[in-house]
Design a protein around this motif. Structure first.
Motif, PDB file in Angstrom:
ATOM      1  N   ALA A  92     -96.904   2.737  21.678  1.00 45.84           N
ATOM      2  CA  ALA A  92     -96.629   3.589  22.836  1.00 45.84           C
ATOM      3  C   ALA A  92     -97.910   4.042  23.532  1.00 45.84           C
ATOM      4  CB  ALA A  92     -95.821   4.807  22.397  1.00 45.84           C
ATOM      5  N   GLY A  93     -99.054   3.582  23.021  1.00 38.85           N
ATOM      6  CA  GLY A  93    -100.332   3.906  23.636  1.00 38.85           C
ATOM      7  C   GLY A  93    -100.871   5.272  23.283  1.00 38.85           C
ATOM      8  N   VAL A  94    -100.504   5.778  22.104  1.00 41.28           N
ATOM      9  CA  VAL A  94    -100.872   7.136  21.717  1.00 41.28           C
ATOM     10  C   VAL A  94    -101.613   7.110  20.378  1.00 41.28           C
ATOM     11  CG1 VAL A  94     -99.949   9.382  20.995  1.00 41.28           C
ATOM     12  CG2 VAL A  94     -98.972   8.202  22.969  1.00 41.28           C
ATOM     13  N   ALA A  95    -102.734   7.826  20.323  1.00 40.75           N
ATOM     14  CA  ALA A  95    -103.466   8.029  19.073  1.00 40.75           C
ATOM     15  C   ALA A  95    -103.035   9.361  18.466  1.00 40.75           C
ATOM     16  CB  ALA A  95    -104.965   8.043  19.339  1.00 40.75           C
ATOM     17  N   PRO A  96    -103.012   9.483  17.133  1.00 38.73           N
ATOM     18  CA  PRO A  96    -102.595  10.740  16.502  1.00 38.73           C
ATOM     19  C   PRO A  96    -103.349  11.969  17.005  1.00 38.73           C
ATOM     20  CG  PRO A  96    -102.696   9.004  14.860  1.00 38.73           C
ATOM     21  CD  PRO A  96    -103.246   8.414  16.130  1.00 38.73           C
ATOM     22  N   ALA A  97    -104.620  11.824  17.297  1.00 37.13           N
ATOM     23  CA  ALA A  97    -105.421  12.964  17.747  1.00 37.13           C
ATOM     24  C   ALA A  97    -104.993  13.479  19.114  1.00 37.13           C
ATOM     25  CB  ALA A  97    -106.903  12.578  17.779  1.00 37.13           C
ATOM     26  N   GLU A  98    -104.206  12.697  19.849  1.00 32.98           N
ATOM     27  CA  GLU A  98    -103.756  13.126  21.171  1.00 32.98           C
ATOM     28  C   GLU A  98    -102.531  14.026  21.125  1.00 32.98           C
ATOM     29  OE1 GLU A  98    -104.231   9.921  24.408  1.00 32.98           O
ATOM     30  OE2 GLU A  98    -103.865   8.783  22.559  1.00 32.98           O
ATOM     31  N   ILE A  99    -101.848  14.070  19.984  1.00 30.77           N
ATOM     32  CA  ILE A  99    -100.641  14.894  19.864  1.00 30.77           C
ATOM     33  C   ILE A  99    -101.041  16.366  19.814  1.00 30.77           C
ATOM     34  CG2 ILE A  99     -98.605  15.404  18.466  1.00 30.77           C
ATOM     35  CD1 ILE A  99     -98.501  12.605  19.575  1.00 30.77           C
ATOM     36  N   GLY A 100    -100.465  17.171  20.703  1.00 32.73           N
ATOM     37  CA  GLY A 100    -100.789  18.591  20.745  1.00 32.73           C
ATOM     38  C   GLY A 100     -99.830  19.475  19.981  1.00 32.73           C
ATOM     39  N   THR A 101     -98.577  19.032  19.848  1.00 31.40           N
ATOM     40  CA  THR A 101     -97.552  19.818  19.155  1.00 31.40           C
ATOM     41  C   THR A 101     -96.709  18.883  18.306  1.00 31.40           C
ATOM     42  OG1 THR A 101     -97.442  21.399  20.998  1.00 31.40           O
ATOM     43  CG2 THR A 101     -95.608  21.407  19.439  1.00 31.40           C
ATOM     44  N   VAL A 102     -96.457  19.262  17.065  1.00 33.72           N
ATOM     45  CA  VAL A 102     -95.535  18.548  16.184  1.00 33.72           C
ATOM     46  C   VAL A 102     -94.428  19.521  15.810  1.00 33.72           C
ATOM     47  CG1 VAL A 102     -95.192  17.439  13.948  1.00 33.72           C
ATOM     48  CG2 VAL A 102     -97.282  16.987  15.256  1.00 33.72           C
ATOM     49  N   ILE A 103     -93.193  19.182  16.143  1.00 33.31           N
ATOM     50  CA  ILE A 103     -92.039  19.981  15.737  1.00 33.31           C
ATOM     51  C   ILE A 103     -91.434  19.341  14.494  1.00 33.31           C
ATOM     52  CG2 ILE A 103     -89.728  20.761  16.376  1.00 33.31           C
ATOM     53  CD1 ILE A 103     -90.664  20.597  19.332  1.00 33.31           C
ATOM     54  N   LEU A 104     -91.363  20.091  13.417  1.00 31.13           N
ATOM     55  CA  LEU A 104     -90.689  19.628  12.205  1.00 31.13           C
ATOM     56  C   LEU A 104     -89.297  20.257  12.199  1.00 31.13           C
ATOM     57  CD1 LEU A 104     -93.599  20.009   9.622  1.00 31.13           C
ATOM     58  CD2 LEU A 104     -92.818  17.912  10.754  1.00 31.13           C
ATOM     59  N   THR A 105     -88.269  19.415  12.351  1.00 31.76           N
ATOM     60  CA  THR A 105     -86.921  19.979  12.374  1.00 31.76           C
ATOM     61  C   THR A 105     -86.592  20.648  11.050  1.00 31.76           C
ATOM     62  OG1 THR A 105     -85.893  17.876  11.712  1.00 31.76           O
ATOM     63  CG2 THR A 105     -86.088  18.323  14.088  1.00 31.76           C
ATOM     64  N   HIS A 106     -87.131  20.089   9.953  1.00 32.26           N
ATOM     65  CA  HIS A 106     -86.959  20.699   8.638  1.00 32.26           C
ATOM     66  C   HIS A 106     -87.877  19.968   7.673  1.00 32.26           C
ATOM     67  CE1 HIS A 106     -84.147  17.318   8.724  1.00 32.26           C
ATOM     68  NE2 HIS A 106     -83.941  17.411   7.414  1.00 32.26           N
ATOM     69  N   LEU A 107     -87.921  20.437   6.438  1.00 27.66           N
ATOM     70  CA  LEU A 107     -88.894  19.930   5.474  1.00 27.66           C
ATOM     71  C   LEU A 107     -88.330  18.931   4.478  1.00 27.66           C
ATOM     72  CD1 LEU A 107     -90.994  23.151   4.734  1.00 27.66           C
ATOM     73  CD2 LEU A 107     -91.742  21.095   5.956  1.00 27.66           C
ATOM     74  N   HIS A 108     -87.247  18.254   4.798  1.00 24.26           N
ATOM     75  CA  HIS A 108     -86.841  17.142   3.947  1.00 24.26           C
ATOM     76  C   HIS A 108     -87.852  16.012   4.095  1.00 24.26           C
ATOM     77  CE1 HIS A 108     -82.315  18.290   3.346  1.00 24.26           C
ATOM     78  NE2 HIS A 108     -83.146  19.019   2.630  1.00 24.26           N
ATOM     79  N   SER A 109     -88.022  15.257   3.016  1.00 20.35           N
ATOM     80  CA  SER A 109     -89.142  14.325   2.942  1.00 20.35           C
ATOM     81  C   SER A 109     -89.087  13.199   3.969  1.00 20.35           C
ATOM     82  CB  SER A 109     -89.248  13.736   1.530  1.00 20.35           C
ATOM     83  OG  SER A 109     -88.058  13.047   1.170  1.00 20.35           O
ATOM     84  N   ASP A 110     -87.898  12.865   4.471  1.00 18.60           N
ATOM     85  CA  ASP A 110     -87.805  11.795   5.463  1.00 18.60           C
ATOM     86  C   ASP A 110     -88.114  12.278   6.873  1.00 18.60           C
ATOM     87  OD1 ASP A 110     -85.369  13.226   5.102  1.00 18.60           O
ATOM     88  OD2 ASP A 110     -84.269  11.713   6.230  1.00 18.60           O
ATOM     89  N   HIS A 111     -88.295  13.583   7.039  1.00 19.52           N
ATOM     90  CA  HIS A 111     -88.613  14.140   8.351  1.00 19.52           C
ATOM     91  C   HIS A 111     -90.027  14.693   8.427  1.00 19.52           C
ATOM     92  CE1 HIS A 111     -84.511  14.113  10.194  1.00 19.52           C
ATOM     93  NE2 HIS A 111     -84.201  13.939   8.911  1.00 19.52           N
ATOM     94  N   ALA A 112     -90.614  15.021   7.287  1.00 18.69           N
ATOM     95  CA  ALA A 112     -91.896  15.725   7.313  1.00 18.69           C
ATOM     96  C   ALA A 112     -93.010  15.080   6.499  1.00 18.69           C
ATOM     97  CB  ALA A 112     -91.699  17.165   6.835  1.00 18.69           C
ATOM     98  N   SER A 113     -92.728  14.026   5.735  1.00 16.88           N
ATOM     99  CA  SER A 113     -93.787  13.455   4.896  1.00 16.88           C
ATOM    100  C   SER A 113     -94.938  12.880   5.718  1.00 16.88           C
ATOM    101  CB  SER A 113     -93.211  12.368   3.980  1.00 16.88           C
ATOM    102  OG  SER A 113     -92.369  12.925   2.996  1.00 16.88           O
ATOM    103  N   GLY A 114     -94.623  12.340   6.895  1.00 17.57           N
ATOM    104  CA  GLY A 114     -95.663  11.769   7.730  1.00 17.57           C
ATOM    105  C   GLY A 114     -96.550  12.785   8.419  1.00 17.57           C
ATOM    106  N   ALA A 115     -96.317  14.069   8.150  1.00 19.03           N
ATOM    107  CA  ALA A 115     -97.186  15.114   8.700  1.00 19.03           C
ATOM    108  C   ALA A 115     -98.580  15.070   8.093  1.00 19.03           C
ATOM    109  CB  ALA A 115     -96.563  16.489   8.468  1.00 19.03           C
TER     110      ALA A 115
END
Length: 246
Positions: A92-115
Motif C-alpha cells: 500500500a506504499g506505507v512504512a511502519p514509521a509513517e503510522i501516526g495512530t494504531v487503534i487496538l480494538t481489543h487485546l486478543h492475540s489475533d488483533h494485537a500481536s503485530g503491535a
C-alpha cells in the motif's frame, strides 16, 4: 496485495489481509459448538484476519488492529502465523514509521500481536489507542509480550473518543471487557463485534470465546441496530469480504 480501498468522508480505507486460515487444534471446535444455536454444519471455519489502514486527506495514517504477528507471537499456538501485515503495508506504499495512530480494538492475540516486532513497538511513531477497561483486564502473554512493550506509546481512553481527525472509537464491550469499534463517517470497523455472518442474521447467536457472552450479544444487537438504521458499512475482521453494507 491489499483489498480494494474505499473512500468514506474523505478518508481512504484499505483492508489489509494479514492471514487466512483455520484455528489451530489447541482451540478449534466445530462451528456449531463455537456459535451456539447457529445450526452451522461442522465444516472447518476459515478465518480471514483483516486489519485496516485509514489515510485522511492530509495523508495522516491510522491503522486499526495489527494482526497475528510473527512466528513466535502470542498467537502462534493457534493462528496461521506469521502474519503478512508488513508486506500488505508495503504494497500500500506505507512504512511502519509513517503510522501516526494504531487503534487496538481489543487485546486478543489475533488483533494485537503485530503491535510488537523484535521486542519493540512495530509502529515506532504511533500512539496505540486502547480502552482503559481492556488495559485493566490485560493478562499473561498479551500483558508481558505486547502491552509492556508499547506502554510508553499507549493512549488510553474511556468510552467514546475522537482519536484522529475524523476517526472515533466507540466502547463496545462483551467480546472482551474493553472491546471497541472504530468509526469513520458511515463506516464502522467492527473488530470482533461480529465474528461470523450468521450473527448478522441473529445477533443473539453466541460465540464461545466471548469473555461475557450475554454482554457481547446485547452489545452486538444494539450496535448492529444502530448501524442498520444508518445503512452503514461494516469493515469486519474475519469475513472473507472485508466490506459489507447493512
Amino acid at each position: 496485495m491489499p483489498h480494494r480501498s474505499m473512500t468514506v468522508s474523505g478518508v481512504e480505507v484499505t483492508p489489509l489481509c494479514d492471514a487466512v486460515g483455520s484455528m489451530g487444534a489447541s482451540i478449534r471446535r466445530p462451528p456449531a459448538e463455537m456459535f451456539v444455536g447457529s445450526g452451522l454444519r461442522d465444516e472447518p471455519w476459515v478465518l480471514h484476519f483483516h486489519c485496516y489502514l485509514l489515510r485522511d486527506g492530509a495523508g495522516r495514517l491510522t491503522l486499526v488492529d495489527t494482526g497475528i504477528g510473527a512466528a513466535d507471537s502470542p498467537a502462534s499456538s493457534w493462528a496461521p502465523v506469521p502474519g503478512t501485515l508488513a508486506g500488505e503495508l508495503a504494497a500500500a506504499g506505507v512504512a511502519p514509521a509513517e503510522i501516526g495512530t494504531v487503534i487496538l480494538t481489543h487485546l486478543h492475540s489475533d488483533h494485537a500481536s503485530g503491535a510488537v516486532a523484535d521486542g519493540r513497538p512495530a509502529f515506532e511513531n504511533a500512539r496505540y489507542v486502547l480502552q482503559q477497561a481492556e488495559l485493566d483486564a490485560a493478562r499473561d502473554l498479551m500483558l508481558d509480550e505486547v502491552v509492556s512493550k508499547i506502554k510508553p506509546q499507549l493512549h488510553v481512553v474511556e468510552g467514546d473518543a475522537e482519536v484522529a481527525r475524523g476517526v472515533h472509537v466507540h466502547f463496545a464491550p462483551g467480546h472482551t471487557p474493553g472491546h471497541q469499534i472504530a468509526r469513520v463517517g458511515e463506516l464502522a470497523v467492527t473488530g470482533d463485534l461480529v465474528l461470523h455472518p450468521v450473527q448478522l442474521d441473529d445477533p443473539a447467536i453466541r460465540y464461545v470465546y466471548d469473555d461475557d457472552q450475554e454482554a457481547a450479544a446485547r452489545t452486538r444487537a444494539e450496535v448492529l441496530a444502530e448501524l442498520r438504521a444508518e445503512r452503514a458499512i461494516i469493515a469486519t475482521a474475519h469475513f472473507s469480504e472485508p466490506f459489507l453494507r447493512l
